[in-house]
Design an enzyme around this catalytic site. Structure first.
Site, short mmCIF file in Angstrom:
data_model
loop_
_atom_site.label_atom_id
_atom_site.label_comp_id
_atom_site.label_asym_id
_atom_site.label_seq_id
_atom_site.Cartn_x
_atom_site.Cartn_y
_atom_site.Cartn_z
N GLY A 13 38.08 49.60 58.01
CA GLY A 13 37.53 49.01 59.22
C GLY A 13 38.42 47.91 59.75
N GLU A 64 42.15 47.56 55.76
CA GLU A 64 41.69 46.53 56.68
C GLU A 64 42.54 46.53 57.95
OE1 GLU A 64 40.12 43.02 53.71
OE2 GLU A 64 42.28 43.14 54.08
N CYS A 65 41.91 46.63 59.09
CA CYS A 65 42.55 46.49 60.40
C CYS A 65 43.78 47.39 60.54
CB CYS A 65 42.86 45.03 60.70
SG CYS A 65 43.04 44.69 62.47
N GLY A 66 44.98 46.85 60.34
CA GLY A 66 46.18 47.67 60.45
C GLY A 66 46.17 48.84 59.49
#
Length: 460
Positions: free
Chosen positions: A429, A330-332
């Protein structure tokens, strides 16, 4: 279970609620109370401060991502052995998912949990006008239980007395104290908001100073008195005790990767997952016996040079995913798995290299807001045609010159878009998920880990 809880709500952002909330928590703890922290909304960073000062894991309560029964259960479960719960609001009291309703707002949380509200008002350069602000908040949603006020940014004790007299006469609720403008006690900010306490090191002196400041100008015992609230009844518990572990999921967790909802962990455990943490920053590898991998968000760009130098760690992560570990990034975590992170000074740091393309940091916000999410065909997390909720908040953009399969379709305030990256067992993502929005995601992930585990054993 404690029946004392209090929502700390602001008239707007920048009141500042977080500094006051931390100070209240510290002062209550110094007075001998066991304090449980909560944060309204999806923010990961403020709860790290709550956790550090209270020495109890702070919880997010989000009335848009979660069903109302789940919000109530989270509050009830976490508060069981606390003397008082402090619930920090988000933005202004009535600000939430959209400007036309109270959905997702601090006000809605206060109603869902039947909690009294302490309103923090910026009183700079005003006296009687502060009463008009408070009365407006009272009348805008009369069913919200605003029980008291804290005056912030007052110029002097004399100024405070003027504000207090006006509010108490016109609004008929007590003003329990004040804070002066004090830039020395302002928590530093950065592009994702408040710096995570995990990066700041030893925070005890700061907490002690802030707690003493609150104690000096706010009536802590009055605050405790106002926090009395009805018991929250839970009829059909959603969270269950951890089941016997059937799979092991490795969780990347350190200063670079620390954006996780505690309920996500608890739901994974309840579904049969044992969680084993490792730190990429410290050079720790993915555990050899892991059956799944979870790389959450955080600040990989702030540690890009260190992460780039962790060659063995990157090889370990790459090998684990390539051998079939069902992975959510997720993200990072998504950024970490790309070819590289390009910082704002145009320096490129090489990352894991499993996702073709680079992430480029920028000074302007790239995306912000809630997301309704459906999975693309083949996304193992979304088997069974399910939907989930999450949010985005990032200052980077992903660029790729190669064709790839997006992981999700997401819907936000600006409409639909494809998001993320998917390749077999890898789902990645920018979207942060709260598994409480769709517990079926957790079941799907654990089942995928079981299948991958069996496949590897059969291949031996």
């Amino acid at each position: 279970m404690s029946n004392r809880r209090l929502v700390i709500a602001g008239t707007g952002s920048g009141v500042p609620k977080t500094t006051l909330t931390i100070g209240l928590m510290a002062a209550l703890k110094q007075a001998g109370y066991r304090v449980q922290g909560f944060k309204c909304g999806p923010d990961y960073i403020d709860p790290t401060y709550h956790t550090a000062v209270t020495e109890r894991t702070s919880r997010n309560i989000d009335s848009w991502m979660l069903e109302h029964d789940m919000v109530r259960e989270i509050v009830a479960r976490a508060s069981q052995d606390a003397d008082i719960s402090i619930m920090e609001g988000v933005m202004g009291f009535f600000d939430g998912k959209n400007p036309l309703t109270n959905e997702g707002s601090t006000a809605e949380i206060s109603l869902i949990t039947n909690s009294p509200v302490l309103l923090v008002v910026n009183c700079a350069s005003m006296a009687r006008s502060a009463a008009a602000i408070v009365k407006g908040f009272q009348q805008f949603l009369p069913e919200a239980n605003i029980v008291g006020v804290i005056a912030n940014r007052v110029g002097s004790e004399g100024h405070y007395k003027l504000v207090k007299a006006a509010i108490e006469q016109e609004c008929h609720i007590p003003v329990v104290g004040y804070l002066k403008t004090n830039d020395e006690l302002t928590i530093p900010e950065r592009h994702l908001g408040l710096i995570p306490s995990i990066e700041r090191g030893e925070l005890t002196p700061f907490f002690e100073q802030l707690g003493q400041l609150v104690h000096d100008t706010i009536d802590i015992e009055k605050v405790y008195e106002l926090a009395l609230a009805p018991k929250i009844e839970i009829n059909d518990p959603i969270f269950t005790k951890p089941s016997v572990p059937q799979v092991k999921i490795a969780v990347a967790r350190d200063a670079a990767f620390n954006f996780y909802y505690e309920e996500n962990f608890e739901l994974l455990k309840a579904c049969g997952a044992e969680l084993v943490e490792f730190s990429p920053l410290k050079g720790e590898m993915v555990p050899q016996d892991a059956d799944g991998l979870y790389i959450g968000g955080g600040f990989p760009e702030e540690f890009a040079e260190t992460l780039a130098q962790q060659i063995d760690v990157k090889n370990s992560v790459r090998a684990a995913i390539q051998k079939g570990l069902p992975t959510l990034a997720e993200c990072g975590g998504f950024m970490f798995l790309t070819d590289g992170i390009v910082t704002t000074d145009d320096t490129c740091y090489e990352m894991v290299g499993l996702i073709p393309g680079q992430v480029r940091m920028q000074t302007k916000l790239a995306a912000l807001g809630y997301r309704e999410v459906t999975g693309k065909p083949g996304n193992f997390l979304f088997k069974g045609d399910i939907q989930a909720k999450g949010h985005e908040f990032h200052y980077s953009t992903f660029y790729s010159e190669k064709e790839f399969s997006p992981a999700y379709d997401t819907k936000g305030m600006r409409g639909m878009k494809e998001e993320g990256y998917m390749n077999n067992n890898l789902i990645a993502g920018y979207t942060h998920f709260h598994f409480g929005s769709s517990t079926k995601m957790v079941e799907n992930w654990v089942e995928q880990c079981k299948a991958a585990k069996k496949e590897r054993r059969d291949a031996v």
